[in-house]
Design an enzyme around this catalytic site. Structure first.
Site, PDB file in Angstrom:
ATOM      1  N   HIS A 287     -30.120  25.283 -40.983  1.00 18.60           N
ATOM      2  CA  HIS A 287     -29.981  25.780 -39.609  1.00 18.60           C
ATOM      3  C   HIS A 287     -30.652  24.860 -38.589  1.00 18.60           C
ATOM      4  O   HIS A 287     -31.140  25.315 -37.555  1.00 18.60           O
ATOM      5  CB  HIS A 287     -30.531  27.206 -39.487  1.00 18.60           C
ATOM      6  CG  HIS A 287     -30.077  28.117 -40.578  1.00 18.60           C
ATOM      7  ND1 HIS A 287     -28.752  28.458 -40.761  1.00 18.60           N
ATOM      8  CD2 HIS A 287     -30.762  28.736 -41.578  1.00 18.60           C
ATOM      9  CE1 HIS A 287     -28.644  29.247 -41.808  1.00 18.60           C
ATOM     10  NE2 HIS A 287     -29.841  29.423 -42.331  1.00 18.60           N
ATOM     11  N   CYS A 288     -30.657  23.553 -38.902  1.00 14.93           N
ATOM     12  CA  CYS A 288     -31.265  22.569 -37.992  1.00 14.93           C
ATOM     13  C   CYS A 288     -32.711  22.935 -37.677  1.00 14.93           C
ATOM     14  O   CYS A 288     -33.168  22.822 -36.536  1.00 14.93           O
ATOM     15  CB  CYS A 288     -30.459  22.430 -36.701  1.00 14.93           C
ATOM     16  SG  CYS A 288     -28.750  21.934 -36.944  1.00 14.93           S
ATOM     17  N   ALA A 289     -33.424  23.400 -38.700  1.00 15.84           N
ATOM     18  CA  ALA A 289     -34.825  23.806 -38.521  1.00 15.84           C
ATOM     19  C   ALA A 289     -35.607  23.493 -39.796  1.00 15.84           C
ATOM     20  O   ALA A 289     -36.222  24.374 -40.401  1.00 15.84           O
ATOM     21  CB  ALA A 289     -34.917  25.280 -38.171  1.00 15.84           C
TER      22      ALA A 289
END
Length: 413
Positions: free
Chosen positions: A362-364
């Site tokens: 989740h791009c995290a």
């Protein structure tokens, strides 16, 4: 069930995946689009399209009028002035604009301290981290100490005496769904420039940046029923006036000579080149749709679905759910099924049940590392994420829960 009107507004909901009606639970990535937004886009291209701010012919005046009326409507929505509303291509561009312009203008300098939370999407993490290598400012991180990445007030308070120049933080985690107490940020950091990533928060509630005391607020329209390629950066006028532009080119200038350049007035000095005119104008229809629905109703519905999903998912053995698991968790339920990779879970939910969820980091990735530290399973550095919006129903939640149960059963045979 959905009201007939709402169901008819979203044609995608009539789709079937392998004979199953689609259950769209990926709104944290991007929302479905109502017919009103698509219709406006078509109407504008056919009846009003021209470049803006550049000509006096009828189409140009018509296009410019609609473009600026859209800006005014977003300004009203945020409790800001139109001069403080900058159109961008999305949240990522908006944040990069703020970071680079703060550096170019000397507002953020060598040895200044920037605080960034470890809940952030890479869009509000990588720019600060990477540019610190070239510009020499210091960077420190607000680490969540609570359950599976939950940020507690003490996590903020322990940094208050560091006198950071900038604080960069999300309003709502795109992984855990935790709603951050944004109203307390100015009290904790009274002298800092505060940049709030509102990509997940603004689609659910109309936060007023002036009321909560943040200097920048960034969000994207595609996460709130609007077209892709449209973002908004609210910037406090007093800060924007000091800032050097991010991009250079047409329409952001006042005068150009062989020696130097003077810049256009706000907000135009930050909007170089031809903007995404039609999509920006159509985004006003998305905002109007949500306002007519009522943001209180939007928030309440998403809250009910979130709490229902949490309650039912917690009953499934071998399912690990991330976040606070209380009223702070809003719109998002991230989970893993023990022994099954989230990509496999997501694929089966899609193919067998018509359920669209997100799987991945989740791009995290910094937050994924924290989840891994606390996980009681063999954490795969990614999760399945179900996210809810106004077109979802309790029946959707029931289908998700039954789908996860079936996936677990199939892999345990």
């Amino acid at each position: 069930m959905l009201s007939t009107g709402l169901y008819e507004d979203f044609p995608t909901l009539k789709m079937k995946i392998n004979g199953k009606r689609i259950v769209y639970l990926d709104s944290a990535a991007t929302t479905l689009k109502p017919k009103q937004v698509v219709k406006k886009l078509e109407e504008f291209y056919y009846n009003s399209y021209a470049n803006v701010h550049r000509a006096v012919h009828t189409l140009a005046v018509r296009a410019t009028t609609e473009f600026e009326e859209t800006r005014e409507e977003f300004a009203e929505f945020l409790g800001a002035s139109p001069e403080e509303i900058i159109f961008t291509s999305g949240t990522t561009m908006a944040i990069n604009l703020a970071v680079v312009s703060l550096l170019r203008s000397g507002i953020l300098k060598e040895d200044d301290l920037v605080l960034v939370s470890l809940l952030e999407h890479h869009a509000n993490f990588v720019p600060w981290l990477r540019l610190s290598k070239f510009h020499g400012y210091r960077i420190d991180f607000i680490r969540p100490s609570g359950r599976f990445g939950t940020l507690e007030m003490d996590d903020l308070l322990k940094h208050r005496d560091k006198n950071p120049k900038v604080v960069a933080i999300t309003g709502l985690s795109n992984v855990t769904g935790q709603r951050i107490p944004v109203e307390e940020l100015r009290n904790v950091f009274p002298n800092s420039i505060i940049l709030l990533d509102g990509a997940q928060l603004i689609p659910h509630e109309p936060v007023k940046p002036k009321e909560i005391g943040v200097d920048f607020l960034a969000f994207s329209l595609h996460k709130m029923l609007g077209p892709t390629g449209v973002g908004v950066l609210y910037g406090k006028r007093e800060v924007l006036e000091q800032m050097e532009p991010f991009l250079y080119g047409g329409e952001m200038i006042d005068r150009v000579s062989l020696e130097d350049v003077t810049f256009n007035e706000l907000p135009y000095k930050f909007e170089a080149g031809t903007p995404n005119i039609a999509d920006i104008v159509a985004s006003r229809e998305a905002l109007r749709y949500l306002k007519e629905t009522g943001f209180d109703s939007v928030h309440e519905k998403i809250e009910q679905l979130t709490q229902m999903a949490l309650k039912e998912m917690m009953k499934i053995g071998g399912v690990e759910i991330y976040g606070p698991l209380d009223e702070r968790q809003h719109g998002i339920v991230s989970f893993n099924v023990k022994g099954i990779h989230p990509h496999d879970v997501a694929h089966i939910l899609d193919q067998e049940f018509g359920i669209a969820v997100r799987s991945g980091h989740h791009c995290a990735q910094p937050l994924m590392s924290i989840l891994k530290e606390q996980s009681q399973i063999d954490f795969p550095n990614s999760t399945c994420r179900a996210s809810f919006y106004i077109y979802n129903t309790e029946e959707d939640v029931k289908i998700l829960v039954e789908g996860v149960k079936k996936v677990k059963e199939w892999f345990s045979r």
